[in-house]
Enzyme design. Structure first.
Site, PDB file in Angstrom:
ATOM      1  N   TYR A 253       0.821  -1.224   0.000  1.00  0.00           N
ATOM      2  CA  TYR A 253       0.000   0.000   0.000  1.00  0.00           C
ATOM      3  C   TYR A 253       0.852   1.270   0.000  1.00  0.00           C
ATOM      4  O   TYR A 253       2.032   1.226   0.276  1.00  0.00           O
ATOM      5  CB  TYR A 253      -1.098  -0.014   1.050  1.00  0.00           C
ATOM      6  CG  TYR A 253      -0.846  -0.124   2.527  1.00  0.00           C
ATOM      7  CD1 TYR A 253       0.388   0.068   3.120  1.00  0.00           C
ATOM      8  CD2 TYR A 253      -1.943  -0.409   3.369  1.00  0.00           C
ATOM      9  CE1 TYR A 253       0.530  -0.018   4.495  1.00  0.00           C
ATOM     10  CE2 TYR A 253      -1.802  -0.495   4.745  1.00  0.00           C
ATOM     11  CZ  TYR A 253      -0.560  -0.301   5.297  1.00  0.00           C
ATOM     12  OH  TYR A 253      -0.420  -0.385   6.650  1.00  0.00           O
ATOM     13  N   GLU A 254       0.215   2.360  -0.382  1.00  0.00           N
ATOM     14  CA  GLU A 254       0.915   3.641  -0.622  1.00  0.00           C
ATOM     15  C   GLU A 254       2.014   3.491  -1.666  1.00  0.00           C
ATOM     16  O   GLU A 254       3.054   4.149  -1.582  1.00  0.00           O
ATOM     17  CB  GLU A 254       1.494   4.229   0.677  1.00  0.00           C
ATOM     18  CG  GLU A 254       0.531   4.348   1.833  1.00  0.00           C
ATOM     19  CD  GLU A 254      -0.726   5.141   1.511  1.00  0.00           C
ATOM     20  OE1 GLU A 254      -0.713   5.893   0.525  1.00  0.00           O
ATOM     21  OE2 GLU A 254      -1.720   4.987   2.221  1.00  0.00           O
TER      22      GLU A 254
END
Lengths: 596, 596
Positions: free
Chosen positions: B441-442
């Site tokens: 994620y990110e």
């Protein structure tokens, strides 16, 4: 949900084109193992695994095994028992067992592709028959006539399943510490009492009886690992003819809640004056155990391979479907809203890494299996001794490398899916969780490394390594004038020479300080694995070119080999540097000072 | 169950002794951030995390978040909401926010140790306040006065929490593809409609309102990433004074079933003509998003660090307790039935790898946080520009390296436990599952690598790298005559020179073929991370020696640095070889031929 298709094409390539299995089987006297028969076995195996086992993989994870404390029973996931019934009906349990015991007498090298398929299709399910196989080996070697007749034949037919009861709460690696006791009953049987943990398939609802092979101590046994004996302890008592009767004094106390392989029952087994029979000689249980263990180690290596292949297949499919961003060199599919992610170099890095480790690893594993056949069936004593040394040398490499690569491949595959890989429904995270057990059971990676370095290199003075280096040199010599192979043969030859020098240097260091063995072991094992894979990739290119396969197949082998030599073989640089740095940087810090 | 104790000693060492935070904070005008205050914050943070959040980590995993389809509500695990109440009461949400908005105005470099503790104590819980922080950054930069008054102040106080609504089913990395629509209502508000997925903390029961920052397209927006705008969409409608009213047209449609972080709500969010406000300029949403994103990337890096530290602490404890086998150099604890496994070189390899990556990684992360403070508060424009370039350069390295190292450390820690590591009750497998999200994620690791190579090196012509190389060279020059540091300074200097040459070579190759950027990116990022860590380890030895700390602490730093240089820095060899092999081995194979 992740899908699975048995890689029959590459399996055939590995067996027929690279390992030249037709000639090998003929030489070893496997008259039945003609190409027709082997092909039929592979195809039927593919069908069974793709259509029966693979669809049960997800439910196995989601429902898992259920333990009932009221009666100590374990219910396997929906469909598992029925799949086992089909497996038995298909004659699969005895595929590589001797015909005189009811098996099909096929070579181990034919058994391993089926094993790979089972592990890829449904690792958890595969653990139920797997442990039977270890028990079969041990009883085949050390069981007496009655034990073979009653227990071994039913393990081979699949009517009953087996276990290996080694680990106790305070001892796994260090079996010398084990406390389970065996007392003679005076009638040729023994009473076994104690607690074993991590017993795979220790209890379940799939077969008529469970044959536990239990390590325990006799009252007068010497301390440590020289005082361990092996006993057969069936779940249900058996009479002289093998008829089952009342429950024996062995009962599942609970099952573990694990990171993965939820469909596999990992049991605490409590033995309370359970009736058992001694296998082989008293106090020689560890020797018999190693017969089971070596078979099991190769088998666990195959588990890593199977999971890696399933990971590769699914991430490849996803990388072709998922549209995201444009290629850095301009749109490749301008008619689509974005390019499929397989155009991106870094996605290709993750896919090619899997492909190189899977296809190279397949040869590493199948070759070891073919050595089991050679050791068991070759006439020439010299050849047999060489194969035995090489098999011993390769076993820890196969176990550790294929399982760690299995973890790595499931990692890359999940990563190819991005955030979607972390979500249960795509099935990638299950593969990653399931793969994680393989570097732990049947001896952790660190234990494999010590086996390689301590036993196979130091104690046996590198006999197995010498055989393997001879095989590599013969290959290099055969192809030294072949321009098309020069880019592989030259670096392979250099690495082989380096491998030998590195081994000698470690041996020299170890004479001065025994910790040098432990300090080098892990990196030496992986260094060895990567050089071995370089050999298999070079041979794959040669074998593909020499075959009548389509050009696309040949190109794929050649380009994957290029990738391997360019981007994975350099991992040896790091392992070599770590080995050469020696034990000092590992041992200097006082245990109390780690968090000073 | 795994335990956690905040590593206050090493945190203080990193801040006070290595990063010289007292002088830095004084220079930047953080009058409040005296050593006394910072110490008090760290100690109270340790208490809160050890006693409130850490005990909830297991229940968060076991119970998880519960979604009720009837009303679209999400119930967080038992204790989570109460812990959040204590967090708000303690003033933690606004720790590093400006005093004029109700925050405590402390430096980011003081916020990160608290963040590290939260992530180690309870990663799932930490994701609820984490997303508020990103929203705070975006509104702080781009919100108008009313938006700051109504939304930002309540995010800072913790009364409300925030989200980042970016991803849609068909686009994560490639936000240019997004479809969510925004239509002006004529009263200054907009109606937002569409579906967002993977929305962390999108729905929960911990705060009075949820402030979604949503990327969407206006009707006349240009195609692709230049047509994206950012909107505030609250869960409950708010009036001009910020009083909450009826439900807005946004609702959680389901939550994901994930490999880990079960206590964190990962939501599908359906927007159906939800009322929203434009943040900043129309079609400039991606710029605002990157403000959130860069903060979030550093924060996710810290998640990797926190998990790695908890992994290290628990495997170290286990390695001192678990008795198994004797040391190869003879029994070290002959009075015990076996030696603790910390005597074995390979166990030490796994522990020291964690220690070197955790303590070195701490400096990598904290240094980046201190650059956020410099960029925000330094007077000198030249200094600011340099810090900004360096921060941009380090952000993808911090995010990718700390998270991949987090995965690696949880791997080693689980492995130290052997089979027990795979069992849920010990808590190690939860750490491994939780860590696995951080590289996704990110922005996945591959995306961080492209950001580094494409944006920070190619587009910005390596401005940030030049600043970092200058810092390394200044350190080497300062210590070049210091015999005690020679073993670190000389190889560090050589690696820094090599880093520069390698960068130039990649840039040259990329001019001929843009795929060279993508082909080098992953290995370049990790090469960079390992050289950066070599710098931090060399500096750690120098800083420890110059400090008044106990000799055991100094010895531990020196020996761990030795281990790092001997056994981890050589990973650069492999990355360098992969980079130098170029794009050809990645790109040659046709996409259709991967399974030819």
């Amino acid at each position: 949900m992740s899908s699975y298709k048995a890689p029959l094409d590459d399996i055939r390539f590995a067996l027929y084109d690279v390992l030249d299995s037709d000639a090998l089987f003929a030489k070893l006297g496997f008259g039945e193992a003609t190409r027709d028969i082997v092909d039929a076995v592979l195809e039927e195996g593919a069908r069974f695994n793709e259509t029966v086992l693979a669809p049960l993989n997800k439910v196995g994870d989601e429902v898992g095994c259920k333990f009932d404390p009221a009666d100590g029973s374990v219910a396997t996931p929906p469909g598992f028992a029925d799949a086992y019934r089909q497996y038995v009906e298909g004659g699969w349990p005895g595929l590589v067992s001797p015909a005189e015991l009811g098996g099909q007498g096929l070579p181990h090298a034919v058994g391993v592709p089926i094993k790979e398929m089972i592990d890829a299709a449904n690792l958890s399910w595969g653990n139920f028959p797997l442990l039977s196989h270890g028990a079969t080996e041990a009883l085949g070697h050390y069981g007496d006539a009655w034990q073979k007749d009653v227990f071994l034949k039913r393990l081979i037919s699949g009517e009953w399943t087996g276990t290996m009861c080694l680990t106790e709460p305070h001892c796994g690696t260090d079996l010398g510490l084990l406390k389970t006791k065996a007392v003679a009953n005076g009638d040729g049987t023994y009473s076994i009492s104690g607690t074993k943990i991590f017993i795979t398939a220790g209890e379940h609802d799939m077969a008529g009886n469970i044959v536990h092979l239990v390590l325990a101590r006799l009252p007068d046994a010497p301390a440590g690992s020289k005082g361990i004996s092996m006993f057969i302890v069936p779940k249900l008592r058996v009479d002289a003819d093998g008829n089952t009767g009342e429950r024996n004094g062995v009962r599942c106390g609970s099952i573990e809640h694990k990171m993965g392989i939820h469909g596999s029952a990992t049991c605490v087994m409590n033995f309370d004056a359970a009736q058992g029979w001694l296998v082989g000689e008293a106090n020689k249980g560890l020797v018999a155990m190693f017969v089971m263990m070596n078979t099991a180690r190769l088998a666990v290596g195959l588990q890593g391979l199977g999971l890696a292949d399933r990971a590769l297949q699914n991430s490849l499919r996803y990388a072709r479907e998922r549209l995201q961003m444009r290629s850095l060199t301009g749109a490749k599919f301008p008619e689509k809203p974005a390019d499929p992610i397989i155009v991106h170099p870094d996605v290709r890095r993750m896919l090619l890494t899997q492909k190189a480790l899977v296809e190279g690893g397949r040869l590493l594993g199948y070759h070891a299996a073919s050595l089991v056949d050679v050791v068991g069936h070759v006439q020439d004593e010299g050849e047999k001794a060489q194969a035995d040394a090489l098999l011993g040398f390769l076993t820890p490499i196969v176990k550790a490398c294929l399982t760690e690569w299995g973890v790595e491949c499931t990692y890359h595959a999940l990563q190819c899916f991005g955030g979607h890989g972390y979500i249960h429904e795509h099935g990638m995270e299950q593969l990653a969780r399931d793969a994680r057990i393989t570097t732990l059971y049947e001896g952790t990676t660190g234990i494999q490394a010590l086996d390689l370095m301590g036993r196979k290199i130091m104690q046996q003075q590198g006999a197995g390594l010498r055989v393997f280096l001879g095989i590599i040199e013969a290959f290099c010599k055969e192809h030294e004038a072949d321009d098309a192979l020069a880019e592989y043969v030259a670096p392979l030859r250099a690495k082989a020479a380096e491998w030998q020098e590195l081994t000698i240097a470690i041996g020299r260091g170890a004479m001065a300080n025994a910790d040098e063995v432990g300090a080098a072991a892990y990196d030496y094992l992986f260094y060895s694995g990567y050089v071995a894979l370089a050999y298999w990739w070079a041979r794959s290119v040669a074998a593909a070119d020499a075959s009548s396969r389509p050009q696309a197949f040949k190109d794929a082998k050649r380009e994957t080999a290029r990738f391997y030599f360019a981007r994975l073989l350099p991992r040896t640089l790091q392992h070599k540097a770590a080995i050469e740095s020696g034990a000092v940087s590992l041992m200097a810090l006082d245990a109390a000072a780690f968090d000073a």
